[in-house]
Enzyme design. Structure first.
Site, PDB file in Angstrom:
ATOM      1  N   GLY A  43      24.610  11.139 -26.487  1.00 12.61           N
ATOM      2  CA  GLY A  43      23.885   9.580 -25.986  1.00 12.61           C
ATOM      3  C   GLY A  43      22.305  10.083 -26.229  1.00 12.61           C
ATOM      4  O   GLY A  43      21.719   8.954 -26.289  1.00 12.61           O
ATOM      5  N   ASP A 102      23.687   9.285 -13.721  1.00 12.04           N
ATOM      6  CA  ASP A 102      24.568   8.278 -12.998  1.00 12.04           C
ATOM      7  C   ASP A 102      25.020   8.948 -11.780  1.00 12.04           C
ATOM      8  O   ASP A 102      24.077   9.067 -10.737  1.00 12.04           O
ATOM      9  CB  ASP A 102      25.631   7.922 -14.125  1.00 12.04           C
ATOM     10  CG  ASP A 102      26.418   6.654 -13.380  1.00 12.04           C
ATOM     11  OD1 ASP A 102      25.899   6.089 -12.293  1.00 12.04           O
ATOM     12  OD2 ASP A 102      27.656   6.491 -13.896  1.00 12.04           O
TER      13      ASP A 102
HETATM   14  P1  IMP Z   1      27.249  11.292 -14.697  1.00 18.54           P
HETATM   15  O1  IMP Z   1      27.708  12.677 -14.623  1.00 18.54           O
HETATM   16  O2  IMP Z   1      27.753  10.245 -13.757  1.00 18.54           O
HETATM   17  O3  IMP Z   1      25.618  11.332 -14.107  1.00 18.54           O
HETATM   18  O4  IMP Z   1      27.190  10.703 -16.012  1.00 18.54           O
HETATM   19  C1  IMP Z   1      26.159  10.538 -16.877  1.00 18.54           C
HETATM   20  C2  IMP Z   1      26.822  10.113 -18.146  1.00 18.54           C
HETATM   21  O5  IMP Z   1      27.589   8.832 -18.006  1.00 18.54           O
HETATM   22  C3  IMP Z   1      25.512   9.934 -19.274  1.00 18.54           C
HETATM   23  O6  IMP Z   1      25.240  10.959 -19.878  1.00 18.54           O
HETATM   24  C4  IMP Z   1      26.154   8.719 -20.063  1.00 18.54           C
HETATM   25  O7  IMP Z   1      26.767   9.307 -21.250  1.00 18.54           O
HETATM   26  C5  IMP Z   1      27.081   7.966 -19.194  1.00 18.54           C
HETATM   27  N1  IMP Z   1      26.705   6.864 -18.495  1.00 18.54           N
HETATM   28  C6  IMP Z   1      26.464   6.366 -17.353  1.00 18.54           C
HETATM   29  N2  IMP Z   1      25.902   5.338 -17.334  1.00 18.54           N
HETATM   30  C7  IMP Z   1      25.882   4.713 -18.594  1.00 18.54           C
HETATM   31  C8  IMP Z   1      25.454   3.317 -19.162  1.00 18.54           C
HETATM   32  O8  IMP Z   1      25.138   2.573 -18.311  1.00 18.54           O
HETATM   33  N3  IMP Z   1      25.618   3.200 -20.501  1.00 18.54           N
HETATM   34  C9  IMP Z   1      26.163   4.423 -21.229  1.00 18.54           C
HETATM   35  N4  IMP Z   1      26.393   5.522 -20.844  1.00 18.54           N
HETATM   36  C10 IMP Z   1      26.386   5.831 -19.347  1.00 18.54           C
HETATM   37 MG    MG Z   2      24.815  11.362 -21.708  1.00 15.90          MG
END
Ligand code: IMP
Ligand code: MG
Length: 174
Positions: A43, A102
């Site tokens: 990403g 996130d």
């Molecule tokens: P976390 O471990 O829940 O913080 O996940 C983060 C990862 O989820 C990010 O690196 C993104 O790859 C993916 N992610 C979370 N929200 C989005 C979004 O709105 N669009 C695209 N990818 C997302």
């Molecule tokens: Mg990511």
């Protein structure tokens, strides 16, 4: 393939302005230090590419490949690391460059792993910060945009590998 409705949330000119500001801040804070920018694949590949070209200080670039999402937009909560950094970061200033924070689970996992390599500091730069959705307390030091709700795509961000290379950021409409 399902047709998704989406609308532009952050146009490319606004993104470019924010990324330049982030590069200015990082350059200011880390001037004179040994800096390693660690991009989180996939990403962050576009923000990292743009950020690096706005930096005003020397740095080294490296990557990790991490995933917390199986597919679609629902977090699986399990992290896999399929590529580690190759740079020696001991005593250096590390800046993790991420697309979205996130729940914080992915970054907490990565930060803990990088800490074992004894860097002098670890900072976090994220294009998008979804603070409201945190399950683990972790703060980003440099944030492009704060987002309260919605799933976004484009500028590196995907939905099931789709839309990654769109130049603007869109929010998916339900
Ligand atoms: P976390 O471990 O829940 O913080 O996940 C983060 C990862 O989820 C990010 O690196 C993104 O790859 C993916 N992610 C979370 N929200 C989005 C979004 O709105 N669009 C695209 N990818 C997302
Ligand atoms: Mg990511």
């Amino acid at each position: 393939m399902e047709k998704l409705k989406k609308r532009v949330l952050y146009p490319r000119e606004i993104i470019a302005g924010r990324v330049k500001d982030l590069a200015d801040e990082i350059s200011h804070d880390l001037e004179g230090k040994e800096v390693v920018l660690v991009g989180v694949l996939k990403g962050a590949f576009i923000i990292l590419a743009d950020l690096t070209r706005c930096m005003k200080i020397p740095y080294v670039v490296d990557f990790v490949r991490l995933a917390s999402y199986g597919s679609g937009s629902v977090s699986s909560g399990t992290i896999t690391l399929s590529k580690d950094i190759e740079t020696d970061i001991e005593g250096k200033e590390v800046v993790i460059v991420e697309d979205v924070v996130d729940t914080g689970i992915t970054l907490a996992f990565l930060k803990e792993r990088l800490e074992k390599k004894k860097p002098h500091s670890i900072r976090i730069c994220t294009l998008i910060d979804k603070k409201q959705r945190r399950q683990i307390s972790i703060d980003a030091d440099y944030v492009g945009f704060d987002l309260d709700e919605g799933f976004v795509v484009g500028y590196g961000l995907d939905f099931d590998e789709r839309f990654r290379c769109l130049p603007d950021i869109y929010v998916i409409e339900e």
